[in-house]
Design an enzyme around this catalytic site. Sequence first.
Site, PDB file in Angstrom:
ATOM      1  N   ALA A 200       5.362  -4.184  66.416  1.00  0.00           N
ATOM      2  CA  ALA A 200       4.625  -3.740  67.755  1.00  0.00           C
ATOM      3  C   ALA A 200       3.783  -2.809  67.213  1.00  0.00           C
ATOM      4  CB  ALA A 200       5.718  -3.405  68.579  1.00  0.00           C
TER       5      ALA A 200
ATOM      6  N   GLU B 137      12.879  -1.889  62.431  1.00  0.00           N
ATOM      7  CA  GLU B 137      12.803  -1.040  63.748  1.00  0.00           C
ATOM      8  C   GLU B 137      13.956   0.208  63.543  1.00  0.00           C
ATOM      9  OE1 GLU B 137      12.716  -4.286  63.742  1.00  0.00           O
ATOM     10  OE2 GLU B 137      11.437  -5.066  65.515  1.00  0.00           O
TER      11      GLU B 137
ATOM     12  N   GLU C 152       9.758 -11.193  64.750  1.00  0.00           N
ATOM     13  CA  GLU C 152      10.373 -11.734  65.931  1.00  0.00           C
ATOM     14  C   GLU C 152       9.493 -12.620  66.574  1.00  0.00           C
ATOM     15  OE1 GLU C 152      10.915  -7.719  67.685  1.00  0.00           O
ATOM     16  OE2 GLU C 152      13.070  -8.438  67.986  1.00  0.00           O
TER      17      GLU C 152
ATOM     18  N   GLY D 129       8.464  -6.615  65.546  1.00  0.00           N
ATOM     19  CA  GLY D 129       7.855  -7.803  66.467  1.00  0.00           C
ATOM     20  C   GLY D 129       7.330  -8.817  65.712  1.00  0.00           C
TER      21      GLY D 129
HETATM   22  N1  3HC Z   1       1.817   0.173  64.888  1.00  0.00           N
HETATM   23  C1  3HC Z   1       0.598   0.862  64.604  1.00  0.00           C
HETATM   24  N2  3HC Z   1       0.086   1.236  63.631  1.00  0.00           N
HETATM   25  C2  3HC Z   1       0.581   0.970  62.242  1.00  0.00           C
HETATM   26  C3  3HC Z   1       1.649  -0.018  62.408  1.00  0.00           C
HETATM   27  C4  3HC Z   1       2.115  -0.093  63.655  1.00  0.00           C
HETATM   28  N3  3HC Z   1       3.449  -0.860  63.823  1.00  0.00           N
HETATM   29  N4  3HC Z   1       1.995  -0.156  61.209  1.00  0.00           N
HETATM   30  C5  3HC Z   1       1.168   0.601  60.275  1.00  0.00           C
HETATM   31  N5  3HC Z   1       0.063   1.258  61.167  1.00  0.00           N
HETATM   32  C6  3HC Z   1      -0.969   2.184  60.742  1.00  0.00           C
HETATM   33  C7  3HC Z   1      -0.333   3.364  59.920  1.00  0.00           C
HETATM   34  O1  3HC Z   1      -0.247   4.481  60.645  1.00  0.00           O
HETATM   35  C8  3HC Z   1      -1.749   3.393  59.124  1.00  0.00           C
HETATM   36  O2  3HC Z   1      -2.685   3.916  59.908  1.00  0.00           O
HETATM   37  P1  3HC Z   1      -3.824   5.055  59.224  1.00  0.00           P
HETATM   38  O3  3HC Z   1      -4.409   4.496  58.123  1.00  0.00           O
HETATM   39  O4  3HC Z   1      -4.612   5.554  60.363  1.00  0.00           O
HETATM   40  O5  3HC Z   1      -3.034   6.290  58.658  1.00  0.00           O
HETATM   41  C9  3HC Z   1      -2.209   2.076  58.833  1.00  0.00           C
HETATM   42  O6  3HC Z   1      -1.783   1.081  59.804  1.00  0.00           O
HETATM   43  C10 3HC Z   1      -1.892   1.526  57.401  1.00  0.00           C
HETATM   44  O7  3HC Z   1      -0.527   1.624  57.210  1.00  0.00           O
HETATM   45  P2  3HC Z   1       0.095   2.007  55.834  1.00  0.00           P
HETATM   46  O8  3HC Z   1      -0.467   3.286  55.323  1.00  0.00           O
HETATM   47  O9  3HC Z   1       1.560   2.260  56.144  1.00  0.00           O
HETATM   48  O10 3HC Z   1      -0.164   0.619  55.079  1.00  0.00           O
HETATM   49  P3  3HC Z   1       0.739   0.282  53.773  1.00  0.00           P
HETATM   50  O11 3HC Z   1      -0.226  -0.984  53.331  1.00  0.00           O
HETATM   51  O12 3HC Z   1       1.261   1.187  52.998  1.00  0.00           O
HETATM   52  O13 3HC Z   1       1.838  -0.422  54.619  1.00  0.00           O
HETATM   53  C11 3HC Z   1       3.027  -1.539  56.313  1.00  0.00           C
HETATM   54  C12 3HC Z   1       1.974  -1.459  55.738  1.00  0.00           C
HETATM   55  C13 3HC Z   1       4.100  -2.178  55.259  1.00  0.00           C
HETATM   56  C14 3HC Z   1       3.051  -2.790  57.506  1.00  0.00           C
HETATM   57  C15 3HC Z   1       3.496  -0.143  57.034  1.00  0.00           C
HETATM   58  O14 3HC Z   1       2.382   0.136  57.535  1.00  0.00           O
HETATM   59  C16 3HC Z   1       4.743  -0.428  57.987  1.00  0.00           C
HETATM   60  O15 3HC Z   1       5.817  -0.434  57.421  1.00  0.00           O
HETATM   61  N6  3HC Z   1       4.566  -0.286  59.163  1.00  0.00           N
HETATM   62  C17 3HC Z   1       5.505  -0.081  60.126  1.00  0.00           C
HETATM   63  C18 3HC Z   1       6.213  -1.601  60.665  1.00  0.00           C
HETATM   64  C19 3HC Z   1       7.167  -1.238  61.362  1.00  0.00           C
HETATM   65  O16 3HC Z   1       7.750  -0.585  61.617  1.00  0.00           O
HETATM   66  N7  3HC Z   1       7.345  -2.375  62.267  1.00  0.00           N
HETATM   67  C20 3HC Z   1       8.042  -2.452  63.598  1.00  0.00           C
HETATM   68  C21 3HC Z   1       7.489  -1.795  64.869  1.00  0.00           C
HETATM   69  S1  3HC Z   1       8.527  -1.588  66.122  1.00  0.00           S
HETATM   70  C22 3HC Z   1       8.654  -3.085  66.819  1.00  0.00           C
HETATM   71  O17 3HC Z   1       7.950  -4.062  66.063  1.00  0.00           O
HETATM   72  C23 3HC Z   1       9.429  -3.121  68.037  1.00  0.00           C
HETATM   73  C24 3HC Z   1       9.820  -4.723  68.276  1.00  0.00           C
HETATM   74  O18 3HC Z   1      11.133  -5.007  67.905  1.00  0.00           O
HETATM   75  C25 3HC Z   1       9.701  -4.831  69.647  1.00  0.00           C
END
Ligand code: 3HC
Length: 692
Positions: free
Chosen positions: A66, A128, A108, A105
Site C-alpha cells: 500500500a 505490515e 495480497e 498489499g
Molecule cells: N509507500 C510509500 N512509499 C514507499 C513505500 C510504500 N509502501 N515503500 C517505499 N517507499 C518509498 C520510500 O519512502 C523511499 O522514498 P524516498 O526515496 O523519498 O526516501 C523510496 O520509496 C524507496 O524506498 P527504499 O529507500 O526503502 O528503497 P529500497 O530499494 O531500499 O527498498 C522496499 C525497497 C523493499 C520496497 C522498501 O522500500 C520497503 O520495504 N518498503 C515498504 C514495504 C511495505 O511495508 N509494504 C507494506 C505496506 S502496508 C500494506 O501494504 C497494507 C496492506 O496490507 C493493506
Amino acid sequence: MAKLTDMVDMEIQGGVAVIAIDNPPVNALSAGVRTGLYEGVTQAVADDAVKAILIYCKGRTYIAGADIKEFGQPPSGTPLGDVIKTIENAPKPVISAIHGTALGGGLETALSCHFRVAVDSAKFGLPEVKLGLLPGAGGTQRLPRVVGVEKALKMMTSGDPVGADFALETGLIDEIVDDLVEGGLAFANKVVSEGRPLVKVRDSNEKLEEAKKDPELFNNFRKSIARKTRGFKAPEAIIQCVEDALTKSFDDGIKGERERFMGLMSGEQSAAQRYYFFAERQANKIPNLPKDLDQITVNKVGIIGAGTMGGGIAMNFLNAGIPVTITEPTQEPIDRGLGVVRKNYERTQKGGRITAQDVEDRMGRLSTTTNIEDLADCDMIIEAVYENMEIKKKVFAQLDSFMKEGAILASNTSYLDINEIASATKRPEWVIGLHFFSPANVMRLLEVVRGDKTSEKVLSSSMAIAKRIGKVAAVSGVCHGFIGNRMLAQRGVQSQKMVFEGPMPWDVDRVIFDFGMPMGPFAMSDLAGLDIGWDKESSKGETVRDVLCEMDRRGQKTGAGYYNYDPKTRQKSPEPKVEEIILEFSEKMGKTRRDFSDQEILERATYPMINEGAKILEEGISYRPSDIDVVWVNGYGWPVYRGGPMHYADSIGLDKVCARLKEFQEQDGDDFWKPAALIEKLVAEGKGFKDM
Ligand code: 3HC
C-alpha cells in the site's frame, strides 16, 4: 495501448490483456494504481477478444505494498478490497508476473490472482507487522491457505520476505520464468490452451484442515515468538486473524481482519512505526548536497585491529562481497581474531542462514598483514584500536604518511573528538568517524560522525557504503559520545541518583524493561562490565561501583555485579548485599528515601534523554529529531513502537515534558533538569519536534 490512469496502462497482445503498472519508485498501491487495476480488469473481462489477463510492473519491482503516504489521508480512488474482489472473481485467468519485491498489499493483490509467476530473484513478503499493522487486504486469510498455517504465521509475524525457491515449493508461485513479460505471456497462453481451472485461493482449504490436526499449533507458535515480539500489538492480532481462518468462513475471516487492521491503524504503535519507517530513510539523506557530487567507490577496505570490534566490522564488508585486509603489529591477535570471525560464520551456517560455501567465500575475501603499510591501496581504512586519543592520533599520523590519495580514513571511536584525531593528518577532509555498535556484525546502527573539515564527498560516500553493507546510518556532529552515548550518559546520571533516593537498581531496570527496552541501565552496566575505567590500585570505595568492583562483583563476566547471575542459565536475581551497600551510601549522603511510582522512575530516566536530544539539535550535532530516533531504535533497542525518544516526547506532548522537567528542577534544586532552550521555544510556539 490504452492509458487507464497516469499509473496504469493496458495493451492486448494475442488475446492476453497485459496490464502494466508504472508508479516509481516502488509501484506502491496509490489511488491511481488501484483505480487503473480495477478499470483494466473490468474492461478486459468485458472484452470478448481477451482470453487471459496478465498484470506486471515496470521499473525495479512488483507492487511493494500500500502507499504508506496515503495512510491517514481521506480515501480516494478505488478501494483495494474492490480491486482484489474484481480480480479474484474474474471469469478469465488473471496472472501476476512478479519481479523485485511483492510486498504487503502487493503480495495480497498477487494472491487474489488465479496464478502467479516470478523471476528467480523475486522476493515475497507481508511486512505490515513492521509498520505495526497486519496484512489488511486478505493476506491473513489467503497466505495460510497457500503456504500453510505455520509458515504463514512466521512470514506475517516476522515480516521477513521469502525467495522464489521457497515460493515455488510452497505454491505461492506456479512457475519461475526467465523473462518477466515474455514468460508471463507464455504462461498465460498455456493456461488458456490447457483450459486450466481458475484457482481461487479463498476456496483452497486443504492446508487449513492440515493445521487443525495440531491443537497446540497456535500456543506453541505464540511461545516461539514471545521474546521477540514482547510489547508489540500487531503480532498477536495477526495470530488471531489466522485462528479465525481455521474456525470461521472466509468472509467472516476477512471481516475480523478488517476490524483488527483498523484498530491497529488508529493506534499509537502503528503511528510510531510508520513515522519510524520514513525516519530511517530520511536519516540517509544529507541536506544541501550538490547534485553532481561524485562518490568514492569502495572496493577494498583495510581494518586496523583484529579484536572483537575489528573482526565484527570486517564481517559487514565481507558479507557484502567487499574484500577486507586486517592488520595488527603481530600475528597472534590476527590468528585469534580470524578464528572468531570464522566461528561466527560457522554458527550462522549451523543456523541455516548461510551455506558452507558462503562461509568459505567470505573468509576468502579476508586477508591479513602485520605490515600496516600493506593497506596503502585500500579505498577505506577503519581504525578499531584501543579507545585512547594519543594512540588514535599516532595511528592517523602514520596512515597519513603512506595511504593513497583519495582514501577515506575512518575511526571507530565511540566518544573521542574526530576533529582532534583528524588534526594528526594533513588531510582532515578525508577523516570521518564510523561508530559501529557492538556486536558490529549484528547491530544495524552506524553513527557517521562528520568532523568540522570532513568533505561532503567523504560524508556522502560513507552514507552510501553504510547502505551497501546493510547498516542504518545516521549522521552526528562531533561531541563527547556523539548522539547515542551522550544521551545514554544522561539516563545513567539520573538512574544512579535515583537509587540513593528510593528505588533499587532492579526497580529502575524493571520499569525500563517494561517500557520495552531490552534491559535497564544496571543490567546494562553488568553486561558491559563494571570495571570499565575502574582502577584497582586507586579505588577507595567512593562509589557503589568501586565497592562492587572491590568485592570482585564486576558484572556478568564475574557472575555478579548489581545482580547475581546463575552460572547455568545466566538468569539474574537481586543481591541483598547490594541493597545494603546502596542504603549505606544513601545514609552517608543524608538522603531521605521515599517511594517512587513507576511513572516517576520512567520520567526521571527518559526525560533527561529527551532534554539532551534537544540540546543535540540546538547545537546542530544532529540534522533532525528523527535521526536521533534512528540512533536509539537501532543502536540501543528503544522500542520501535514508541518511535524513539523524540517521537515519544511528541506523543506525550512536548509541553507536558517541559512542565515535568521544570517540576523536577524545582524538586531537586538542580539545573540538570532545566529544559533546553529549544524545548522552551517549541513549547512557546505550540509546536513539537515533529514540526521542526
Ligand atoms: N509507500 C510509500 N512509499 C514507499 C513505500 C510504500 N509502501 N515503500 C517505499 N517507499 C518509498 C520510500 O519512502 C523511499 O522514498 P524516498 O526515496 O523519498 O526516501 C523510496 O520509496 C524507496 O524506498 P527504499 O529507500 O526503502 O528503497 P529500497 O530499494 O531500499 O527498498 C522496499 C525497497 C523493499 C520496497 C522498501 O522500500 C520497503 O520495504 N518498503 C515498504 C514495504 C511495505 O511495508 N509494504 C507494506 C505496506 S502496508 C500494506 O501494504 C497494507 C496492506 O496490507 C493493506
